[in-house]
Design an enzyme around this catalytic site. Sequence first.
Site, mmCIF file in Angstrom:
data_model
loop_
_atom_site.group_PDB
_atom_site.id
_atom_site.type_symbol
_atom_site.label_atom_id
_atom_site.label_comp_id
_atom_site.label_asym_id
_atom_site.label_seq_id
_atom_site.Cartn_x
_atom_site.Cartn_y
_atom_site.Cartn_z
ATOM 1 N N ARG A 18 -2.046 1.272 2.240
ATOM 2 C CA ARG A 18 -2.056 2.349 1.252
ATOM 3 C C ARG A 18 -1.680 1.808 -0.116
ATOM 4 O O ARG A 18 -0.943 0.838 -0.233
ATOM 5 C CB ARG A 18 -1.045 3.431 1.649
ATOM 6 C CG ARG A 18 -1.212 3.951 3.072
ATOM 7 C CD ARG A 18 0.019 4.747 3.474
ATOM 8 N NE ARG A 18 -0.027 5.141 4.884
ATOM 9 C CZ ARG A 18 0.990 5.711 5.513
ATOM 10 N NH1 ARG A 18 2.128 5.931 4.875
ATOM 11 N NH2 ARG A 18 0.869 6.047 6.787
ATOM 12 N N ARG A 65 6.028 -4.546 -7.047
ATOM 13 C CA ARG A 65 6.521 -3.953 -8.297
ATOM 14 C C ARG A 65 8.000 -4.277 -8.529
ATOM 15 O O ARG A 65 8.425 -4.477 -9.671
ATOM 16 C CB ARG A 65 6.267 -2.447 -8.288
ATOM 17 C CG ARG A 65 4.780 -2.102 -8.372
ATOM 18 C CD ARG A 65 4.512 -0.645 -8.034
ATOM 19 N NE ARG A 65 5.225 0.257 -8.924
ATOM 20 C CZ ARG A 65 5.322 1.570 -8.728
ATOM 21 N NH1 ARG A 65 4.754 2.123 -7.657
ATOM 22 N NH2 ARG A 65 5.973 2.329 -9.594
ATOM 23 N N TYR A 87 -2.114 -9.469 -4.113
ATOM 24 C CA TYR A 87 -1.862 -8.483 -5.158
ATOM 25 C C TYR A 87 -1.709 -9.205 -6.493
ATOM 26 O O TYR A 87 -1.185 -10.322 -6.551
ATOM 27 C CB TYR A 87 -0.573 -7.703 -4.878
ATOM 28 C CG TYR A 87 -0.722 -6.574 -3.892
ATOM 29 C CD1 TYR A 87 -1.074 -5.298 -4.317
ATOM 30 C CD2 TYR A 87 -0.499 -6.775 -2.536
ATOM 31 C CE1 TYR A 87 -1.194 -4.257 -3.417
ATOM 32 C CE2 TYR A 87 -0.608 -5.734 -1.625
ATOM 33 C CZ TYR A 87 -0.963 -4.475 -2.076
ATOM 34 O OH TYR A 87 -1.092 -3.439 -1.183
ATOM 35 N N ASP A 117 -0.161 3.296 -3.962
ATOM 36 C CA ASP A 117 0.507 4.450 -4.556
ATOM 37 C C ASP A 117 -0.290 5.035 -5.719
ATOM 38 O O ASP A 117 -1.264 4.421 -6.194
ATOM 39 C CB ASP A 117 1.892 4.043 -5.067
ATOM 40 C CG ASP A 117 2.863 3.755 -3.945
ATOM 41 O OD1 ASP A 117 2.656 4.272 -2.830
ATOM 42 O OD2 ASP A 117 3.833 3.010 -4.187
#
Length: 245
Positions: A51, A198, A111, A53
């Site tokens: 998933r 993050r 990422y 965000d």
Amino acid sequence: MPRIKAVLAYDGTAFAGYQVQPNARTVQGEIEAALKKMHKETAIRIYASGRTDAGVHAAGQVIHFDTTLNIKEQNWLKAFQALLPDDIVVHHIEYVQDDFHARFHAKKKEYRYRLFTKPFPDVFRRNYTLHVPYTLDINAMKEAMAFIVGTHDFTSFCASKTNVEEKTRTIFEADILEEDGELIFRFVGNGFLYNMVRILVGTLLEIGKKERSPLDMAEILEAKSREKAGATAPAHGLVLWSVHY
């Protein structure tokens, strides 16, 4: 039934995240709505590699689904292009074995988190980069990133609101790319915890601003406490770049 593997990109700006949820626009919701039209109002469930965000983007998200249709890959791409909104593009389709799973068979994910480092913000990059107008110590950040490569317990870099108990992950590569006024934090791992990238970026920014030492990264990992790491960087700079099987 035949199983389809699809690779897609999406601009996460206008989505409440990937996963379907009531009264909100989501990536999963849009794709399943398109598939329902293709299958004459029969609901089709899709399964993703993971998933993302609200506000997070993807260049190489992978999904799979089962279908009763038997059409060529190119025709699948044309059908998705006709039925999906402009902020989702399916750019690869292939038939796979019926035991393939987009999530459980993923070996590596990459990422990337993008910073725009010019003095003034760029209006055309505001949804895709975090504007950082101050000088960062790139060498210090690279030194800190070396500590996270390998297999570690990343509890310190996981949001507290998670049900995941096992927080050990392996980071294969972590580096910084520089291009066109941007710094790009790149992370390749076997999996990532909730908000892990993050929080890593937020911590690295504090090191780049000399608010912390590069050596602090090792101490933060060892502490296994979210309170020891830096702030969570905003969602809009993050991209799920690719998934490898």
